[in-house]
Design a protein around this motif. Structure first.
Motif, PDB file in Angstrom:
ATOM      1  N   ILE A  52      -7.637   2.445  -1.855  1.00  0.00           N
ATOM      2  CA  ILE A  52      -6.179   2.020  -1.636  1.00  0.00           C
ATOM      3  C   ILE A  52      -5.379   2.498  -2.835  1.00  0.00           C
ATOM      4  N   GLN A  53      -4.405   3.167  -2.629  1.00  0.00           N
ATOM      5  CA  GLN A  53      -3.694   3.656  -3.979  1.00  0.00           C
ATOM      6  C   GLN A  53      -2.206   2.926  -3.775  1.00  0.00           C
ATOM      7  N   MET A 111      -6.967  -8.755   1.819  1.00  0.00           N
ATOM      8  CA  MET A 111      -6.291  -9.862   2.711  1.00  0.00           C
ATOM      9  C   MET A 111      -4.957  -9.081   2.958  1.00  0.00           C
ATOM     10  N   ARG A 112      -4.650  -8.774   4.291  1.00  0.00           N
ATOM     11  CA  ARG A 112      -3.171  -8.500   4.546  1.00  0.00           C
ATOM     12  C   ARG A 112      -2.288  -9.455   4.956  1.00  0.00           C
ATOM     13  N   TYR A 113      -1.091  -9.338   4.585  1.00  0.00           N
ATOM     14  CA  TYR A 113       0.100 -10.174   5.138  1.00  0.00           C
ATOM     15  C   TYR A 113       1.096  -9.670   6.069  1.00  0.00           C
ATOM     16  N   TYR A 114       1.451 -10.366   7.011  1.00  0.00           N
ATOM     17  CA  TYR A 114       2.472  -9.944   7.929  1.00  0.00           C
ATOM     18  C   TYR A 114       3.936  -9.862   7.485  1.00  0.00           C
ATOM     19  N   ARG A 115       4.715  -9.231   7.665  1.00  0.00           N
ATOM     20  CA  ARG A 115       6.241  -9.099   7.295  1.00  0.00           C
ATOM     21  C   ARG A 115       6.886 -10.629   7.048  1.00  0.00           C
ATOM     22  N   ILE A 119       0.743  -1.149   0.116  1.00  0.00           N
ATOM     23  CA  ILE A 119       0.221   0.097   0.197  1.00  0.00           C
ATOM     24  C   ILE A 119       0.692   1.371   0.063  1.00  0.00           C
ATOM     25  N   ASP A 120       0.595   2.260  -0.899  1.00  0.00           N
ATOM     26  CA  ASP A 120       1.364   3.389  -0.958  1.00  0.00           C
ATOM     27  C   ASP A 120       0.385   4.442  -0.112  1.00  0.00           C
ATOM     28  N   ALA A 121      -0.759   4.482  -0.270  1.00  0.00           N
ATOM     29  CA  ALA A 121      -1.555   5.395   0.383  1.00  0.00           C
ATOM     30  C   ALA A 121      -2.998   4.785   0.529  1.00  0.00           C
ATOM     31  N   ILE A 122      -3.829   5.391   1.335  1.00  0.00           N
ATOM     32  CA  ILE A 122      -5.097   5.059   1.678  1.00  0.00           C
ATOM     33  C   ILE A 122      -5.756   6.250   2.018  1.00  0.00           C
ATOM     34  N   TYR A 168      -4.973  -1.541   7.671  1.00  0.00           N
ATOM     35  CA  TYR A 168      -4.288  -1.204   6.210  1.00  0.00           C
ATOM     36  C   TYR A 168      -3.627   0.198   6.267  1.00  0.00           C
ATOM     37  N   VAL A 169      -2.529   0.111   6.573  1.00  0.00           N
ATOM     38  CA  VAL A 169      -1.683   1.457   6.517  1.00  0.00           C
ATOM     39  C   VAL A 169      -0.562   1.357   5.606  1.00  0.00           C
ATOM     40  N   SER A 170      -0.162   2.660   5.348  1.00  0.00           N
ATOM     41  CA  SER A 170       1.140   2.800   4.381  1.00  0.00           C
ATOM     42  C   SER A 170       1.898   1.515   4.324  1.00  0.00           C
ATOM     43  N   ASN A 171       2.548   0.892   3.495  1.00  0.00           N
ATOM     44  CA  ASN A 171       3.550  -0.080   3.350  1.00  0.00           C
ATOM     45  C   ASN A 171       3.346  -1.463   3.954  1.00  0.00           C
ATOM     46  N   THR A 172       1.683  -1.610   4.106  1.00  0.00           N
ATOM     47  CA  THR A 172       1.314  -3.022   4.340  1.00  0.00           C
ATOM     48  C   THR A 172       1.199  -3.746   3.036  1.00  0.00           C
ATOM     49  N   PHE A 173       1.793  -5.092   3.321  1.00  0.00           N
ATOM     50  CA  PHE A 173       1.580  -6.053   2.089  1.00  0.00           C
ATOM     51  C   PHE A 173       0.203  -6.649   2.083  1.00  0.00           C
TER      52      PHE A 173
END
Length: 329
Positions: A35-36, A105-109, A17-20, A73-78
């Protein structure tokens, strides 16, 4: 009024994610999010062409999230996203992908997957082109025109993608689909085309489909079929009560030939309870009741033709009268 057909074109991507922000296409709807991201394109297996620019593509993902979900879902979230998509040119002539999310769906680092190009499934018609203008050294390609329904605009959005076939043994004998062909293409996103700024797809599989019925065609009116329940009673005879006389006459028509029947009159039985013929004809008290006469008329023997000539006396049958009449003898 003609109507543009719409199809279910699906894209699968995973990126950062670059921006939300709030969704600018939906006013007074705080839970609708945009989501951008600039999705990354990776060259695979040496697949390259001077007509393809393998650069990140600006992507806008429209999704519904509650406030609690939005905090994740914040910036830099995969993330991984799946949804209907369309392409368009922005104000600065940059290609953009717009996605109406079906799954997010979001992923953890610590669980990041490997690099992977987005995949898409597109359904549409092949546009006409001039094959003589193609350079034999370039990858064969064809343009597919399609459209999807945009819920934010409440209208179909039409766009085109360019599909490229690899110079491999798998695709060497596959002919380029002719113009007007309706097909489904499964492919990886390879970038954008030079000059036209269309989405470039590397074909993984394609299937020919029957052409859809044109929405502009006026349907032929058809008569409403009758109800099955009411048609069950068609063809039935009218209700009637047949008379007893008709039933007696019908078997007479189908009776056997008298010449084939046994004409020997039955032997009168000798017994104490039998009555002689003279007593049966002359004694009024020995005559059977009307009910017995009616039963005799109903018998099928009455429909059998006479076994003697008109001049001879008709043979009489010996019947055992009921006990109450036999006592009068």
């Amino acid at each position: 009024m003609s109507r543009q057909p719409t199809f279910t074109n699906i894209i699968h991507l995973r990126d950062f994610i670059d921006a939300i922000t709030d969704d600018p296409t939906r006013e007074n709807a705080p839970n609708y999010i945009e989501i951008q991201t600039d999705i990354n394109i990776f060259e695979e297996d040496g697949f390259c062409s001077p007509n393809i620019i393998a650069e990140p593509i600006r992507t806008r993902i429209h999704v519904y999230l509650t406030q609690e979900e939005r905090d994740l879902y914040v910036s830099n979230t995969f993330f991984y996203a799946e949804g209907r998509f369309s392409t368009a040119l922005s104000t600065d002539d940059t290609l953009e992908i717009n996605i109406q999310t079906l799954s997010l769906m979001r992923y953890y680092r610590r669980h990041l997957p490997e690099q992977w190009c987005p995949m898409a499934t597109v359904i549409g018609s092949v546009l006409s082109r001039n094959d003589n203008s193609l350079d034999p050294s370039e990858l064969r390609h064809f343009t597919v025109e399609t459209s999807v329904y945009d819920t934010s605009k409440a209208a179909p959005v039409q766009f085109s993608v360019v599909c490229f076939l690899e110079n491999t043994n798998r695709w060497k004998r596959v002919k380029t689909p002719p113009s007007g062909t309706f097909l489904s293409v499964t492919a990886k996103v390879a970038g954008r085309t030079a000059g036209t700024n269309h989405l470039a797809l590397r074909v993984l599989d394609l299937a020919y489909l029957p052409k859809p019925v044109s929405a502009a065609a006026t349907p032929t009116p058809t008569a409403t079929p009758p109800s099955k329940r009411s048609s069950r009673w068609e063809g039935r005879a009218a209700p009637s009560t047949p008379s007893k006389r008709l039933r007696l006459l019908e078997p007479a028509n189908d009776a056997a030939d008298p010449s084939e029947m046994d004409t020997t009159p039955p032997e009168p039985k000798r017994g104490g309870s039998d009555l002689n013929t003279e007593h049966n004809t002359n004694s009024p008290s020995a005559r059977p009741s009307p009910s017995i006469i009616a039963n005799a008329e109903d018998s099928s023997l009455t429909s059998v033709p006479s076994l003697t000539s008109d001049s001879a006396t008709r043979p009489h049958r010996n019947r055992h009268l009921p006990k109450k009449y036999a006592e009068l003898d």
